[in-house]
Each structure stands twice: as C-alpha cells, then as structure tokens.
Design an enzyme around this catalytic site. Sequence first.
Site, PDB file in Angstrom:
ATOM      1  N   SER A 113      37.606  34.189  39.406  1.00 11.67           N
ATOM      2  CA  SER A 113      36.952  33.741  40.505  1.00 11.67           C
ATOM      3  C   SER A 113      37.167  34.790  41.725  1.00 11.67           C
ATOM      4  O   SER A 113      38.273  35.711  41.570  1.00 11.67           O
ATOM      5  CB  SER A 113      37.032  32.527  41.048  1.00 11.67           C
ATOM      6  N   TYR A 153      43.658  25.512  41.858  1.00  7.61           N
ATOM      7  CA  TYR A 153      42.553  26.438  41.390  1.00  7.61           C
ATOM      8  C   TYR A 153      42.956  27.961  41.465  1.00  7.61           C
ATOM      9  O   TYR A 153      43.027  28.769  40.601  1.00  7.61           O
ATOM     10  CB  TYR A 153      41.473  26.245  42.034  1.00  7.61           C
TER      11      TYR A 153
END
Length: 249
Positions: A131, A144
Amino acid sequence: MTSDLDGRTALVTGGAGGIGLACVRALAAAGAKVHVVDVDAENAEAAATEVGGWAHAVDLTDAGAIDALPAEVDILVNNAGIQHVASLEDFPPAQFARIQALMVTAPFLLIRRSLPSMYARGWGRIVNMSSVHGLRASAYKAAYVTAKHGLEGLSKVAALEGAEHGVTSNCVNPGYVRTPLVDGQIDAQAAEHDIPREDVVAEVLLKRAAIKKLIEPRDVASLVTWLCSPHAGHVTGASIPLDGGWTAA
C-alpha cells in the site's frame, strides 16, 4: 486474453472480492489456474467457479489452517488484509495482533511454504499487496501501517534469497482503490463531516494525490499480472506505487 501464464498455478489470498478478485480474473485470463483463498466461503466458491479454479475457505489468522493450502504453486499473491482506525492510545491490542497475523505472519508462512516447490522448478513469482502505507504513514492506522512496512521488508528478503532460484518478489503499493472497504470509508467520512461522497473522495482520501480519481481494481490486477509474466524477470525487490502521485507529494 493472453497466454503468458499457461501452465502456471497461482494462489491469491483475499481472492473473493475487491483487488483480490480482480487479480484472480486477470491471472486466469493470462492462462493461470487459480486457487482462491478467502474467509468468505460463498464468494470464494463463486470466484473459483467463474475462472475454473479452486476455492479454499480459510481464516489466515489461524496459522495452523495455512497448512491445509496447496504448497506447489508458481505464483503467490499475498493480498488479504483488513483495516482498523483508532488513535494509538485507544487501539485494541487484540486487533493490532490480528492485523499483524493476517498481513505479516500469514504472508511469511505462505512464502515459506511455497518456496521449496518454486526453487525446485527454478521459477516463481511472489507479489505482496502492500500500500502507499507501506511507504508512508498516516495517523490512526497504527496496525495497518506497521503491517505494510513489515510486509515490505519480508518481500525484499524473499527477493534476495529467491534470486538465484529464478524467484522474484515484489510489492505493489496502491493508493485508494474503488473497493467495498473504501466505499465504506467514504460513507463513514461523509456522515461524520456531513459532506457529499464526492467531496470525501476529492478532499479527504485523495487530498495528497495528483490524480483525483479512485484507482480501479482491474488496474492493480494488470500490474500484478505483468509482474508475474516472463517480461518482469528482472524486476525483484521492488515496491511499485500505483497511487496517482500520492507518494510524490
């Protein structure tokens, strides 16, 4: 339709929806036979039926369950992930641990499990769905961001160890992709700030991006498929942003 991956077998985690489903479809279109792994048994079965592959209903936070998955695959796409948003002082430790288990430990176990057969054949492709948060941090996303940074390191180690065996390992780093997960974030932000959904996209999610459009899952899947193709044999240990300029700002 291409035939770059004829005769190859792929395993895609989180393959029942969103980016994972797009990867399943793209890899199958390129000729691969695909194992669809997801905690959502019904949609995993639907995806596998659609592409003529196999479905595996598995909770990847259960390390023991990973032993039931096939080990002899040519392509491994570590895509499964979840999100939880909270300040550090309020972040539930159990949720932090669960996210690491799903997004770091499970990819480690799957890579470890898949490498012997890749090494034996002298060919393999590992694609880790990272990401922009594997390259940059954002507040309130401690688990995350931590997991994606860990996945980046794991991917690079796999690249270094796999190189002499014909195995590549890379990260794909999308920005905000049009998925059900992101749609839910848009709805929540719109309600919280009492603004239209389109304003959430342009002024909240994509504030840092140069291109003010959500990324489509099929565009991420196209990059994944290219990384698995014969044309990408010299691309390894890389982290490739697909973010509309988000990380350039």
